[in-house]
Design a protein around this motif. Structure first.
Motif, PDB file in Angstrom:
ATOM      1  N   SER A 113       0.824  -1.204   0.000  1.00  0.00           N
ATOM      2  CA  SER A 113       0.000   0.000   0.000  1.00  0.00           C
ATOM      3  C   SER A 113       0.863   1.261   0.000  1.00  0.00           C
ATOM      4  N   THR A 114       2.119   1.098   0.402  1.00  0.00           N
ATOM      5  CA  THR A 114       3.040   2.226   0.438  1.00  0.00           C
ATOM      6  C   THR A 114       3.723   2.380  -0.907  1.00  0.00           C
ATOM      7  N   LEU A 115       3.516   3.471  -1.584  1.00  0.00           N
ATOM      8  CA  LEU A 115       4.199   3.821  -2.833  1.00  0.00           C
ATOM      9  C   LEU A 115       4.014   2.809  -3.960  1.00  0.00           C
ATOM     10  N   ASP A 116       2.980   1.983  -3.900  1.00  0.00           N
ATOM     11  CA  ASP A 116       2.662   1.014  -4.949  1.00  0.00           C
ATOM     12  C   ASP A 116       3.815   0.112  -5.357  1.00  0.00           C
ATOM     13  N   GLY A 117       4.754  -0.138  -4.454  1.00  0.00           N
ATOM     14  CA  GLY A 117       5.864  -1.038  -4.736  1.00  0.00           C
ATOM     15  C   GLY A 117       7.105  -0.364  -5.283  1.00  0.00           C
ATOM     16  N   LEU A 118       7.030   0.935  -5.576  1.00  0.00           N
ATOM     17  CA  LEU A 118       8.204   1.637  -6.088  1.00  0.00           C
ATOM     18  C   LEU A 118       9.334   1.601  -5.062  1.00  0.00           C
ATOM     19  N   ASP A 119       9.000   1.712  -3.781  1.00  0.00           N
ATOM     20  CA  ASP A 119      10.019   1.633  -2.741  1.00  0.00           C
ATOM     21  C   ASP A 119      10.717   0.281  -2.764  1.00  0.00           C
ATOM     22  N   ALA A 120       9.956  -0.794  -2.923  1.00  0.00           N
ATOM     23  CA  ALA A 120      10.539  -2.136  -2.978  1.00  0.00           C
ATOM     24  C   ALA A 120      11.385  -2.315  -4.230  1.00  0.00           C
ATOM     25  N   LEU A 121      10.911  -1.795  -5.350  1.00  0.00           N
ATOM     26  CA  LEU A 121      11.679  -1.895  -6.594  1.00  0.00           C
ATOM     27  C   LEU A 121      13.034  -1.218  -6.440  1.00  0.00           C
ATOM     28  N   LEU A 122      13.031   0.001  -5.955  1.00  0.00           N
ATOM     29  CA  LEU A 122      14.289   0.733  -5.818  1.00  0.00           C
ATOM     30  C   LEU A 122      15.208   0.087  -4.792  1.00  0.00           C
ATOM     31  N   SER A 123      14.664  -0.426  -3.711  1.00  0.00           N
ATOM     32  CA  SER A 123      15.487  -1.100  -2.705  1.00  0.00           C
ATOM     33  C   SER A 123      16.114  -2.373  -3.256  1.00  0.00           C
ATOM     34  N   THR A 124      15.428  -3.039  -4.161  1.00  0.00           N
ATOM     35  CA  THR A 124      15.929  -4.299  -4.710  1.00  0.00           C
ATOM     36  C   THR A 124      16.926  -4.066  -5.830  1.00  0.00           C
ATOM     37  N   VAL A 125      16.673  -3.096  -6.672  1.00  0.00           N
ATOM     38  CA  VAL A 125      17.497  -2.910  -7.864  1.00  0.00           C
ATOM     39  C   VAL A 125      18.770  -2.097  -7.581  1.00  0.00           C
TER      40      VAL A 125
END
Length: 166
Positions: free
Chosen positions: A92-104
């Motif tokens: 629900s937080t940032l639609d996954g953009l936070d997870a994408l950037l943290s992973t990549v």
């Protein structure tokens, strides 16, 4: 030579609805798969030990799914030289953009291959392709799957052309 297994690690059991597609795809391809819940933040010692012993336990690739801060893939990659594939999970937080950037955004020397947000099927296929480098039978199953995809797309185009042109 024994076929290598795939590890699918998720940061929380709430990631299962996405991760399930990955496990299903791997198993459909005949890849032995283990799925576990481990957290880079809540169970760092267990995650570290899993990654450090993964090769000797018969794994050939690790898939890590996590949302929000999404440090799981990096934590596993820091403790193993096996290929690690990250699946950023939409939250629900940032639609996954936070997870994408943290992973990549991994530092030099600790690579993590990263698929799209909630890209579980592509993570499974990439893992299978990595394992298929040393497994001809798996490579043949991947080739057959690609041929089926090609035939299905050609059939869909033919149906569209028939509809459009009567």
């Amino acid at each position: 030579m024994t076929a290598k297994k795939a590890a699918v690690i998720m940061g929380s059991d709430s990631d299962w609805p996405v991760v399930e597609k990955c496990v299903k795809q791997l198993r459909e391809l005949g890849v032995e798969t283990e799925a576990r819940v481990m957290s880079a933040h809540r169970t760092p010692e267990q995650a570290r030990e899993f990654a450090r012993s993964a090769r000797e336990n018969g794994f050939g690739v690790i898939i890590a799914a996590a949302g929000k801060a999404a440090h799981l893939a990096g934590a596993l990659a820091a403790n193993s030289t096996l290929p690690v594939i990250g699946i950023p999970i939409k939250s629900s937080t940032l639609d996954g953009l936070d997870a994408l950037l943290s992973t990549v955004q991994m530092p030099s020397g600790i690579p993590v291959a990263t698929v799209a947000i909630d890209g579980a099927q592509n993570a499974a296929l990439l893992a299978a392709q990595i394992l298929a480098v040393a497994d001809g039978e798996l490579a043949a199953r991947l080739d057959a799957m690609r041929e089926e995809m090609t035939a299905a797309t050609i059939a869909k185009d033919a149906a569209l052309q028939k509809k459009l042109n009567g």
